[in-house]
Write a protein that holds these residues in place. Sequence first.
Motif, PDB file in Angstrom:
ATOM      1  N   ASP A 100      19.599 -11.209  27.958  1.00 26.32           N
ATOM      2  CA  ASP A 100      19.203 -11.555  29.460  1.00 26.32           C
ATOM      3  C   ASP A 100      20.357 -11.609  30.365  1.00 26.32           C
ATOM      4  N   ASN A 101      21.552 -12.073  29.921  1.00 28.43           N
ATOM      5  CA  ASN A 101      22.731 -12.020  30.861  1.00 28.43           C
ATOM      6  C   ASN A 101      23.824 -11.092  30.547  1.00 28.43           C
ATOM      7  N   PRO A 102      23.693 -10.078  31.330  1.00 25.88           N
ATOM      8  CA  PRO A 102      24.833  -8.892  30.976  1.00 25.88           C
ATOM      9  C   PRO A 102      26.138  -9.458  31.355  1.00 25.88           C
ATOM     10  N   GLY A 103      26.570 -10.455  31.605  1.00 23.20           N
ATOM     11  CA  GLY A 103      27.931 -11.072  31.772  1.00 23.20           C
ATOM     12  C   GLY A 103      28.312 -12.095  30.727  1.00 23.20           C
ATOM     13  N   SER A 104      27.472 -12.232  29.928  1.00 21.57           N
ATOM     14  CA  SER A 104      27.522 -12.991  28.567  1.00 21.57           C
ATOM     15  C   SER A 104      28.417 -12.363  27.620  1.00 21.57           C
ATOM     16  N   GLN A 105      29.260 -13.401  26.903  1.00 20.03           N
ATOM     17  CA  GLN A 105      29.932 -12.626  25.607  1.00 20.03           C
ATOM     18  C   GLN A 105      29.037 -11.832  24.775  1.00 20.03           C
ATOM     19  N   PHE A 106      27.818 -12.146  24.297  1.00 22.90           N
ATOM     20  CA  PHE A 106      26.959 -11.568  23.807  1.00 22.90           C
ATOM     21  C   PHE A 106      26.730 -10.041  24.170  1.00 22.90           C
ATOM     22  N   ALA A 107      26.534  -9.937  25.447  1.00 23.85           N
ATOM     23  CA  ALA A 107      26.177  -8.567  26.032  1.00 23.85           C
ATOM     24  C   ALA A 107      27.794  -7.722  25.928  1.00 23.85           C
ATOM     25  N   THR A 108      28.919  -8.294  25.787  1.00 24.66           N
ATOM     26  CA  THR A 108      30.280  -7.538  25.667  1.00 24.66           C
ATOM     27  C   THR A 108      30.177  -7.012  24.089  1.00 24.66           C
ATOM     28  N   VAL A 109      29.706  -7.945  23.042  1.00 23.84           N
ATOM     29  CA  VAL A 109      29.861  -7.338  21.913  1.00 23.84           C
ATOM     30  C   VAL A 109      28.605  -6.381  21.722  1.00 23.84           C
TER      31      VAL A 109
END
Length: 250
Positions: A100-109
């Motif tokens: 959902d959030n492209p700025g999250s750490q989940f998006a980074t990994v």
Amino acid sequence: TLAPTAHQVRGILWREIKAIHTSGGLPGRMNQAEWIIGNTLVGIGRSPDDNNPTAIQGYHADEVLVIIDEADGTGDLLFGAAETLVANALSRMLAIGNPDNPGSQFATVCKSDSGWNVITISAFDSPNLTGEEIPYWLKTRLVSKLWVDERKRRWGVGSARYTSKVLGEFPTNVEGALWTVDTLQACHVKASDIPLMERCVVAIDPSGSDEETELGDAQGIMVVGRGTDGHGYAMEDRTAKLSPDGWGRA
């Protein structure tokens, strides 16, 4: 295991763990968020504050498995603290969540160059859409073709919600935002590339909601002020003082 809230720990992942523990005849005993074999705690579900990463430190063993459930809602500090628990060679980490959030750490990994093994599962991978034969009890629990068709009609194929909820990918735009992520990346420049000017160069992040409007100095990449009434403000020049007389309505 970690999750943003205690309800998610007990009601989602550990509910499934308990069911598998029972059906598989696994050793030990379990409660809503703990697995104990003999007198040893071998599994635990936690929902610590994102700003208190020390709450999960100190768990070490030869083979540690850290699972972050609803990872998109896990803060950067907590995510980073979880990674320190798998520092030895035989330990592993699994992050599960909705993109959902492209700025999250989940998006980074989840990026292709992150070094993580990324598995994307879209609605079109569901047996209800691929035609794979599955038991009826499972079929009723999975996403349906009707739901996908309705999201296509209501949200639109190019919308952020369709990208996230149907395709299982992080959206490059957030609905309601003034600029999309890909647009900003396309025009990104370093502060050192901006020639010095006599007058101050500012960047304004206007808010259309209850959030504060932010003003940044583009030469120094520094927030120099905030407006709280939904309007952006700009300094007249570098010599202006941070006072009502030194600000002007943008």
